[in-house]
Every structure is written in C-alpha cells, then in structure tokens.
Design an enzyme around this catalytic site. Structure first.
Site, PDB file in Angstrom:
ATOM      1  N   SER A   1      50.845  38.698  65.111  1.00 53.45           N
ATOM      2  CA  SER A   1      50.298  38.600  66.490  1.00 53.45           C
ATOM      3  C   SER A   1      49.874  39.915  67.126  1.00 53.45           C
ATOM      4  O   SER A   1      49.312  39.886  68.232  1.00 53.45           O
ATOM      5  CB  SER A   1      51.268  37.884  67.454  1.00 53.45           C
ATOM      6  OG  SER A   1      51.234  36.484  67.274  1.00 53.45           O
TER       7      SER A   1
ATOM      8  N   ASN B   1      45.837  31.529  61.561  1.00 58.05           N
ATOM      9  CA  ASN B   1      45.511  30.876  62.839  1.00 58.05           C
ATOM     10  C   ASN B   1      45.774  29.381  62.685  1.00 58.05           C
ATOM     11  O   ASN B   1      45.884  28.860  61.572  1.00 58.05           O
ATOM     12  CB  ASN B   1      44.065  31.163  63.246  1.00 58.05           C
ATOM     13  CG  ASN B   1      43.097  30.833  62.128  1.00 58.05           C
ATOM     14  OD1 ASN B   1      42.970  29.671  61.725  1.00 58.05           O
ATOM     15  ND2 ASN B   1      42.429  31.853  61.603  1.00 58.05           N
TER      16      ASN B   1
ATOM     17  N   VAL C   1      44.873  40.731  58.509  1.00 54.42           N
ATOM     18  CA  VAL C   1      45.704  40.533  57.325  1.00 54.42           C
ATOM     19  C   VAL C   1      45.335  39.219  56.621  1.00 54.42           C
ATOM     20  O   VAL C   1      45.400  39.121  55.387  1.00 54.42           O
ATOM     21  CB  VAL C   1      47.204  40.621  57.700  1.00 54.42           C
ATOM     22  CG1 VAL C   1      47.656  39.459  58.541  1.00 54.42           C
ATOM     23  CG2 VAL C   1      48.070  40.756  56.470  1.00 54.42           C
ATOM     24  N   ASP C   2      44.905  38.235  57.385  1.00 50.93           N
ATOM     25  CA  ASP C   2      44.491  36.949  56.815  1.00 50.93           C
ATOM     26  C   ASP C   2      43.318  37.149  55.844  1.00 50.93           C
ATOM     27  O   ASP C   2      43.333  36.655  54.710  1.00 50.93           O
ATOM     28  CB  ASP C   2      44.094  36.031  57.975  1.00 50.93           C
ATOM     29  CG  ASP C   2      43.999  34.578  57.583  1.00 50.93           C
ATOM     30  OD1 ASP C   2      44.739  34.145  56.685  1.00 50.93           O
ATOM     31  OD2 ASP C   2      43.171  33.866  58.174  1.00 50.93           O
TER      32      ASP C   2
HETATM   33  P1  ADP Z   1      47.086  38.433  64.480  1.00 50.33           P
HETATM   34  O1  ADP Z   1      45.863  37.577  64.651  1.00 50.33           O
HETATM   35  O2  ADP Z   1      48.340  37.631  64.247  1.00 50.33           O
HETATM   36  O3  ADP Z   1      47.231  39.450  65.559  1.00 50.33           O
HETATM   37  P2  ADP Z   1      45.985  40.432  62.622  1.00 50.33           P
HETATM   38  O4  ADP Z   1      45.738  40.256  61.161  1.00 50.33           O
HETATM   39  O5  ADP Z   1      44.803  40.629  63.516  1.00 50.33           O
HETATM   40  O6  ADP Z   1      46.869  39.160  63.055  1.00 50.33           O
HETATM   41  O7  ADP Z   1      46.958  41.652  62.840  1.00 50.33           O
HETATM   42  C1  ADP Z   1      48.338  41.628  62.553  1.00 50.33           C
HETATM   43  C2  ADP Z   1      48.753  42.969  61.998  1.00 50.33           C
HETATM   44  O8  ADP Z   1      48.422  43.041  60.616  1.00 50.33           O
HETATM   45  C3  ADP Z   1      48.069  44.188  62.642  1.00 50.33           C
HETATM   46  O9  ADP Z   1      49.060  45.206  62.822  1.00 50.33           O
HETATM   47  C4  ADP Z   1      47.055  44.611  61.579  1.00 50.33           C
HETATM   48  O10 ADP Z   1      46.774  45.996  61.646  1.00 50.33           O
HETATM   49  C5  ADP Z   1      47.843  44.284  60.331  1.00 50.33           C
HETATM   50  N1  ADP Z   1      47.103  44.218  59.060  1.00 50.33           N
HETATM   51  C6  ADP Z   1      45.782  44.079  58.823  1.00 50.33           C
HETATM   52  N2  ADP Z   1      45.533  44.077  57.494  1.00 50.33           N
HETATM   53  C7  ADP Z   1      46.737  44.219  56.869  1.00 50.33           C
HETATM   54  C8  ADP Z   1      47.172  44.318  55.508  1.00 50.33           C
HETATM   55  N3  ADP Z   1      46.303  44.252  54.486  1.00 50.33           N
HETATM   56  N4  ADP Z   1      48.509  44.487  55.251  1.00 50.33           N
HETATM   57  C9  ADP Z   1      49.404  44.538  56.260  1.00 50.33           C
HETATM   58  N5  ADP Z   1      49.061  44.444  57.555  1.00 50.33           N
HETATM   59  C10 ADP Z   1      47.755  44.298  57.866  1.00 50.33           C
END
Ligand code: ADP
Length: 185
Positions: A128, A31, A40-41
């Site tokens: 996103s 963010n 994922v963050d």
């Molecule tokens: P944003 O805020 O950019 O939407 P998110 O992390 O909420 O980011 O989600 C982006 C994508 O990453 C989603 O498809 C989510 O399911 C995915 N995601 C979450 N954890 C992981 C992970 N450990 N590895 C890969 N993708 C992930």
C-alpha cells in the site's frame, strides 16, 4: 537488519527486488480486480511469467476479484518461490476509512495462508505505500507489529519472514519501526 525470536525464528529487513529473493511464498501488492498493475505487481508478473495471470483469470472467473484486506494464492511461475500470495492493500483515503485494520488484515491473512501450507519462509513488499499512497511510517509500524506478533507465537511453522524493501527510505521506515517495537522478554 534482523531480529531473532524464540525458537530461532527470524525477521529480516533487506533492500532489494522481491522477485529475486527466494522464499516459499512471495507476497504481491495486488489490486482488488486481480488484473495486474505497475509497481511490485508488474515486476512479479514480468519475472514470474504468464502462468500467474492465467491462474488469476481462473480465480476471477470463480469469485470475481479479491476484497481489500484479503489475498488469493497462485503458484509462482518462474519466480524463486512456490506460491505468490496476492494481497490487496487499502488505498489511503486519509486514514478514517479503516485503512489500518485493512492493512493489518493483509499481513495476517498472508501469515495464516503460509501456516496453512506449512511454509518456512515468506517475503513481503511494503504493501500500500506505493501507488496506494499509505504513509510509509504508519504502514511500517502496522506491518512490523503484525509480523512480530505472529513470530512471537510458540506454535508457528514459519521460520523466516523477510521484508524486501525497494528503496532506502522505505527500508529506513521499517528499520525504525522494528527498533521501536519492543522485543519479547
Ligand atoms: P501499492 O499499490 O500497494 O501501493 P506498489 O507496488 O505501488 O503497491 O508499491 C508498494 C511498494 O513496493 C513500494 O514501496 C514500491 O516501491 C515497492 N516495489 C516496487 N517494485 C518492487 C519490487 N520489485 N520489489 C520490492 N518492492 C517493490
């Protein structure tokens, strides 16, 4: 799913956890405050350890946050990578607020950062499409287009781009986008 490009370059789509897939650079969906969040963050900071946040603290002290559509670079702590590129995707606000261009800019920025560092492999999550609410089919089309266009250039050092997609529905959207994207002649 895989596609090969001239020069033996490759695009791969896999289902999985991006913190477990070795790559020279792992892209984070961060963010603009660079403060860490869920999704994922959260997974990247948990698996990479506190060093990544310490470096983000320094970047924040220097430049504030990171504008949407851009990215900042840290080392990767305990992750199986050399760098993390913290890209800030757009929050979906209906599609009339420059979201497609800002999302494309995330991918382009990260690909350029990889080239500047002479990296061979980079992995991306689906930027996103989680908390930021970007419709996954449209996001997938943009992500696939930017990466294919990059790998089609004759002068790139990157040899492999991997999309690590967390669930089957997201994987399917990316696989469909790749199938629909014409291959190079
Ligand atoms: P944003 O805020 O950019 O939407 P998110 O992390 O909420 O980011 O989600 C982006 C994508 O990453 C989603 O498809 C989510 O399911 C995915 N995601 C979450 N954890 C992981 C992970 N450990 N590895 C890969 N993708 C992930």
């Amino acid at each position: 799913m895989e596609r090969e490009f001239p020069g033996g370059k490759r695009l791969r789509l896999v289902v999985g956890d991006i913190t477990r897939v070795p790559a020279d650079a792992i892209v984070n969906a961060a963010n603009s405050a660079l403060r860490g969040g869920g999704g994922v963050d959260g997974a990247i900071h948990r698996a990479g350890g506190p060093q990544i946040m310490r470096e983000l603290d320094e970047i924040r002290a220097r430049q504030g946050g990171c504008p949407t559509g851009s990215a900042v670079v840290t080392t990767a702590g305990a992750l199986p990578a050399r760098y993390v590129f913290h890209a800030v995707g757009p929050i979906w606000r209906g599609g009339q607020h420059n979201e497609p261009e800002l999302l494309a800019s995330c991918y382009r920025t990260c690909l350029a950062l990889a080239e500047e560092r002479n990296l061979q492999t980079i992995s991306f999550p689906s930027i996103s499409t989680g908390a930021y609410g970007y419709p996954v089919r449209e996001a997938a089309r943009i992500a696939i287009e930017e990466v294919c266009r990059h790998l089609e250039r004759p002068d790139t050092r990157l040899k492999e781009v991997i999309f690590v997609l967390f669930d089957q529905a997201t994987y399917q959207a990316y696989a469909d986008a790749l199938s629909q994207r014409a291959p190079v002649e």
